[in-house]
Design a protein around this motif. Structure first.
Motif, mmCIF file in Angstrom:
data_model
loop_
_atom_site.group_PDB
_atom_site.id
_atom_site.type_symbol
_atom_site.label_atom_id
_atom_site.label_comp_id
_atom_site.label_asym_id
_atom_site.label_seq_id
_atom_site.Cartn_x
_atom_site.Cartn_y
_atom_site.Cartn_z
ATOM 1 N N GLY A 212 0.320 -3.886 -2.296
ATOM 2 C CA GLY A 212 -0.255 -2.336 -2.468
ATOM 3 C C GLY A 212 -1.048 -1.547 -1.369
ATOM 4 O O GLY A 212 -1.481 -0.560 -1.342
ATOM 5 N N VAL A 213 -1.296 -2.425 -0.395
ATOM 6 C CA VAL A 213 -1.879 -2.024 0.970
ATOM 7 C C VAL A 213 -1.013 -1.271 1.852
ATOM 8 O O VAL A 213 0.002 -1.574 2.162
ATOM 9 C CB VAL A 213 -2.756 -3.038 1.795
ATOM 10 N N PRO A 214 -1.153 -0.145 2.436
ATOM 11 C CA PRO A 214 -0.186 0.721 3.023
ATOM 12 C C PRO A 214 -0.206 0.450 4.437
ATOM 13 O O PRO A 214 -0.197 1.437 5.305
ATOM 14 C CB PRO A 214 -0.952 2.397 2.711
ATOM 15 N N GLN A 215 -0.008 -0.949 4.652
ATOM 16 C CA GLN A 215 0.104 -1.345 5.952
ATOM 17 C C GLN A 215 0.763 -2.670 5.875
ATOM 18 O O GLN A 215 0.559 -3.545 5.151
ATOM 19 C CB GLN A 215 -1.313 -1.544 6.471
ATOM 20 N N GLN A 284 6.660 -2.598 -8.075
ATOM 21 C CA GLN A 284 6.213 -1.410 -7.322
ATOM 22 C C GLN A 284 6.597 -0.966 -5.867
ATOM 23 O O GLN A 284 6.998 -1.982 -5.209
ATOM 24 C CB GLN A 284 4.728 -1.204 -7.312
ATOM 25 N N ARG A 285 6.888 0.076 -5.546
ATOM 26 C CA ARG A 285 7.261 0.323 -3.779
ATOM 27 C C ARG A 285 6.027 0.147 -3.181
ATOM 28 O O ARG A 285 4.877 0.221 -3.398
ATOM 29 C CB ARG A 285 7.908 1.776 -3.897
ATOM 30 N N TRP A 286 6.513 -0.204 -1.832
ATOM 31 C CA TRP A 286 5.471 -0.384 -0.709
ATOM 32 C C TRP A 286 4.717 1.102 -0.572
ATOM 33 O O TRP A 286 5.374 1.999 -0.852
ATOM 34 C CB TRP A 286 6.306 -0.710 0.627
ATOM 35 N N PRO A 330 4.979 1.865 5.504
ATOM 36 C CA PRO A 330 3.772 1.374 5.736
ATOM 37 C C PRO A 330 3.070 1.322 7.241
ATOM 38 O O PRO A 330 4.108 1.220 7.882
ATOM 39 C CB PRO A 330 3.753 -0.096 5.100
ATOM 40 N N ALA A 331 2.220 1.448 7.547
ATOM 41 C CA ALA A 331 1.620 1.641 8.941
ATOM 42 C C ALA A 331 1.922 0.116 9.546
ATOM 43 O O ALA A 331 2.035 -0.855 8.815
ATOM 44 C CB ALA A 331 0.127 1.658 9.123
ATOM 45 N N LEU A 366 -5.912 3.391 5.479
ATOM 46 C CA LEU A 366 -5.011 2.330 5.646
ATOM 47 C C LEU A 366 -5.376 0.986 5.437
ATOM 48 O O LEU A 366 -4.456 -0.096 5.094
ATOM 49 C CB LEU A 366 -4.356 2.531 6.959
ATOM 50 N N GLN A 367 -6.567 0.803 5.490
ATOM 51 C CA GLN A 367 -7.256 -0.739 5.271
ATOM 52 C C GLN A 367 -7.713 -0.733 4.107
ATOM 53 O O GLN A 367 -8.787 -1.485 3.348
ATOM 54 C CB GLN A 367 -8.277 -0.952 6.226
#
Length: 413
Positions: A212-215, A284-286, A330-331, A366-367
């Protein structure tokens, strides 16, 4: 036109707190080593642990924690911050019954961007970490480092680290090289039951985006439980996937509809062959850069009065190794740098091909740092702290699983 209202990023900016903590009369104690700006330590705090000692040698990172404590941030209000080398700390004043030791020893000895000298690098703090574990005898520990630690060139040293943590009281002899110590540890590990202190050590390589982290941040976690506790634990199962993200973007279109992106503003779809293989799957999606930045106004050169650390940094440009992160994935891994290739992925690349540097607040999103957690120092200094941090949400996921495993076994925390 006025700036849009800032909407808290949930669960990114404020992860959920483990429900069992609310009923616990006393929160289990933790010690945070190499805490940096507090990423892993914040995750452990949210997961229900209470830091009794937070150690970090970098002044700016310590200032970040101290400033948030001064401002009354609830997550760090009780932390005791100690600026200095962990090897010089006096542990006599720390409680005898520590539940968890957590930390991310410096990654430069194993990073592709560092010297990669492993045991020959004076910044290697794994031996010091093992000695602290031997002294504190925590019920569990959580350590994090770069994926480079697991590459073939470090295979023997990675084994050495794991065995050193398995039998932390079996220290190296005077002038003994680590490879000689490894041979003794191998033999001793076959009969570890004769040692008063041993740990069951579980290493695992993870991608933060899968939780679930966007990175996309690949890291190795080394988790250990004290041998006398007989805890049954495995690394948490991933909850998010690229497959679900692509399915929501290019099969159902739900992703674009959620963000109200018209078809004319969407990037070009993948090739048809790829789309045909995008079957729906559970989970769940990235989470993407777009997800992470929801509610943040477009940054300007003037500091925002509504958002901490949200100032545009000029000068971004693209060249090989310095291309930025696309908005709808994700980044890429945020780096502990800001100019040149080390900081080249700390940029947003929009659908139209334009690029700009992420602000400190966007990078903090993002973190998965909380929106009300301020990063201290200049833009470059704050970006270094963020790039060195463990994503708060990933730290929480791992720490919650450790907490639950201890409670499940009826262990007195």
């Amino acid at each position: 036109m006025s700036a849009p209202a800032v909407v808290p990023a949930v669960p990114l900016a404020k992860p959920s707190v483990l429900s069992v903590v609310d009923d616990a009369p006393v929160r289990p104690t933790s010690v945070e080593l190499f805490a940096g700006a507090g990423g892993l330590a914040l995750g452990c705090q949210i997961a229900g642990f209470n830091s009794v000692a937070t150690l970090e040698r970098d002044k700016w990172a310590c200032d970040t924690v101290r400033e948030n404590k001064r401002r009354g941030h609830e997550l760090v209000s009780d932390w005791n911050v100690h600026e200095g080398d962990v090897r010089d700390f006096d542990w006599s004043g720390v409680a005898d019954d520590i539940t968890l030791v957590a930390g991310g020893p410096p990654c430069q000895p194993f990073s592709a961007g560092g010297r990669a000298k492993a045991a020959d690098d004076p910044r290697d703090m794994f031996p010091a970490t093992a000695e602290i574990i031997a002294e504190l005898k925590p019920k569990a520990f959580i350590l994090e480092n770069v994926r480079g630690l697991t590459r073939a060139a470090f295979a023997d040293y990675f084994e050495y680290i794991q065995l050193r943590l398995t039998l932390p009281t079996l220290t190296a002899k005077r002038d003994e090289e680590w490879i000689e110590h490894l041979l003794r540890l191998r033999m001793a590990s076959e009969n570890r039951g004769r040692y008063n202190l041993s740990y069951r050590v579980v290493p695992n390589i993870v991608n933060a985006a899968d939780y679930g982290v966007p990175q996309q941040r690949h890291r190795v976690f080394i988790v250990g439980f004290r041998g006398d506790l007989d805890v049954d634990w495995t690394f948490p199962t991933r909850t998010h996937s690229k497959q679900v993200l692509l399915h929501s973007q290019w099969v159902t279109g739900e992703y674009w509809e959620e963000h109200e992106v018209p078809k004319s503003k969407r990037p070009e779809a993948p090739k048809t062959g790829i789309l045909k293989s995008l079957d729906a799957e559970p989970g769940q999606r990235w989470r993407t850069v777009r997800d992470a930045l929801v509610g943040l106004p477009e940054p300007t050169l003037k500091p925002s009065k509504a958002v901490l650390n949200h100032v545009l940094q000029p000068g971004a440009r693209s060249y090989p190794g310095h291309t930025g992160s696309p908005r709808d994935m994700p980044a890429k891994t945020l780096k502990a740098g800001y100019h040149g290739v080390p900081g080249g992925e700390n940029m947003l690349r929009d659908i139209d091909g334009s690029i700009r540097y992420f602000t400190v607040r966007e990078s903090a999103r993002l973190q998965t740092f909380p929106d009300d957690y301020e990063l201290h120092g200049s833009w470059g200094e704050a970006m270094r702290q963020i790039g060195n941090a463990v994503p708060v949400l990933l730290g929480q996921v791992v720490a919650e699983s450790v907490h639950k495993a201890l409670i499940k076994e009826g262990i007195d925390l």
